[in-house]
Design an enzyme around this catalytic site. Structure first.
Site, PDB file in Angstrom:
ATOM      1  CE1 TYR A 124      -3.165  -2.973   0.741  1.00 24.60           C
ATOM      2  CE2 TYR A 124      -4.547  -1.032   0.838  1.00 24.60           C
ATOM      3  CZ  TYR A 124      -4.414  -2.389   0.711  1.00 24.60           C
ATOM      4  OH  TYR A 124      -5.520  -3.163   0.542  1.00 24.60           O
ATOM      5  CE  LYS A 171       2.999 -18.135   0.331  1.00 20.73           C
ATOM      6  NZ  LYS A 171       2.157 -19.345   0.369  1.00 20.73           N
ATOM      7  CG  ASP A 204      -0.714 -20.457   1.830  1.00 25.67           C
ATOM      8  OD1 ASP A 204      -0.212 -20.136   2.923  1.00 25.67           O
ATOM      9  OD2 ASP A 204      -0.080 -21.067   0.950  1.00 25.67           O
ATOM     10  CG  ASP A 228      -7.963  -4.634   2.024  1.00 27.45           C
ATOM     11  OD1 ASP A 228      -9.058  -4.429   2.574  1.00 27.45           O
ATOM     12  OD2 ASP A 228      -7.727  -4.314   0.846  1.00 27.45           O
TER      13      ASP A 228
END
Ligand code: NAI
Length: 340
Positions: A124, A171, A204, A228
């Site tokens: 972002y 991740k 995930d 988000d």
């Protein structure tokens, strides 16, 4: 005590849900002087900028704002004023409680978790450029300072609200440096909170676990983009976007807004569900020390859901936005559910 609060009606369904929410806040009797300001496309037209200083100055002065959703054009046009506002005021913590409401059909009626999303960096940062025609680079920024600050916020929030576990979502198996740093900062901070369990999940796997066994989670702390996406996923678990509130908190102020956007597909029809903004407003009333008013608002909202008669279209009912607000005001006037 009188409070000055900045009010930003926003775009699309924004003005409809903001009006409904203000109406209920006023019924609680809290003394608020609203300072109404604009952002985004409306401000561009009036002031030639999407993020006018009159709006940011008002929030800095009042330290609190209630905000409707702002539209951001997709793939072209101006950059997000939501992101711009969070950066301008350094509203680094985005707190999004996920809790089911009575009578709302959903997958997990018992769910009660909180998402703490880092609000100022990650992808972002908006650092995108064309390397050569046909190749675009988008830069992900993760800093030790922001990662440590958001981890501290998540643990402090948990301590204050008697939460038992904080899970960092990442991740770091693939993005070893950026997400690795986020995770390292998280575990460093966790040492100062021995009474709170700290663990982590790869994003995930976390999404699958949230859909299958969400009760294992308590507080989740995430980088900006994961936060988000996972907040919308969690909104789906408790009945949809119309029910998911949020607060953007920083040293300079706090901006309370729903997770959802301006819903252009239903704007102007008077059918939007104002619940998410109302739950954000209840968070706001607690934040400014008006706990009694916040509790009365919350009890009245829950009582309307428990009755199950005045429900908006997104949840299968026929009530208009203003009918829903009126039902809550009536509950407040009747002194509904004063137990809390
Ligand atoms: P959206 O959240 O506005 O709408 C998604 C779907 O949920 C639509 O079908 C909409 O009708 C429904 N929905 C959303 N809120 C609802 C409510 N309160 N009551 C009943 N139904 C509701 O997401 P979308 O369409 O992707 O975004 C529209 C615009 O909103 C975009 O310009 C986006 O950038 C902006 N946006 C602004 C946010 C903010 O100001 N914080 C947050 C998210 C999106």
């Amino acid at each position: 005590m009188k409070h000055n609060i900045t009010l930003i009606p926003g775009d699309g369904i924004g003005p409809e849900i903001v009006a409904a929410t203000v109406r209920v806040i006023e019924a609680t009797g809290v003394d608020i002087e609203w300072e109404t300001h604009i952002l985004g496309a409306q401000a561009q037209e009036k002031y030639g900028t999407t993020l006018p200083e009159s709006t940011t100055d008002s929030i800095k002065r009042n330290k609190v704002a209630l905000k409707g959703p702002q539209m951001t054009p997709v793939g072209k046009g101006f950059t997000s004023v939501n992101v711009g506002l969070r950066k301008a005021l350094d509203l680094y913590a985005n707190v999004r409680p996920v809790k089911a409401l009575p009578n709302v059909p959903c997958r997990y009626p018992e769910l009660d978790l909180v998402i703490v999303r880092e609000n100022t960096e990650d992808l972002y940062a908006g650092l995108e450029h064309v390397v050569i025609p046909g190749v675009v680079e988008s830069i992900k920024i993760i800093t030790e300072k922001a990662s440590t600050r958001i981890a501290k916020y998540a643990f402090e929030y948990s301590r204050l609200n008697n939460r038992k576990k904080v899970t960092a979502v990442h991740k770091a198996n693939i993005m070893k440096l950026s997400d690795g740093l986020f995770l390292e900062c998280f575990y460093n901070v966790s040492k100062d909170y021995p009474e709170i369990e700290a663990d982590d999940k790869i994003i995930d796997n976390c999404c699958m676990q949230l859909v299958m066994r969400p009760e294992q989670f308590d507080v989740l702390v995430l980088e900006n983009l994961y936060g988000d996406i996972v907040s919308d996923l969690c909104a789906g678990l408790i009945g949809g976007l119309g029910l998911a509130p949020g607060a953007n908190i920083g040293e300079l102020g706090a901006v309370f807004e729903a997770v959802h956007g301006s819903a252009p597909d239903i704007a102007g029809q008077g059918i939007a569900n104002p619940t998410a903004l109302m739950l954000s407003a209840i968070q706001m009333l607690h934040h400014i020390g008006e706990k009694d008013a916040g509790n009365r608002f919350n009890d009245a909202l829950l009582a309307v859901f428990a009755d199950g008669k005045t429900i908006t279209k997104d949840l299968g009912g026929t009530a208009k936005t203003n009918e829903f607000a009126r039902a809550i005001v009536e509950k407040i006037e009747q002194g509904a559910g004063r137990a809390a």
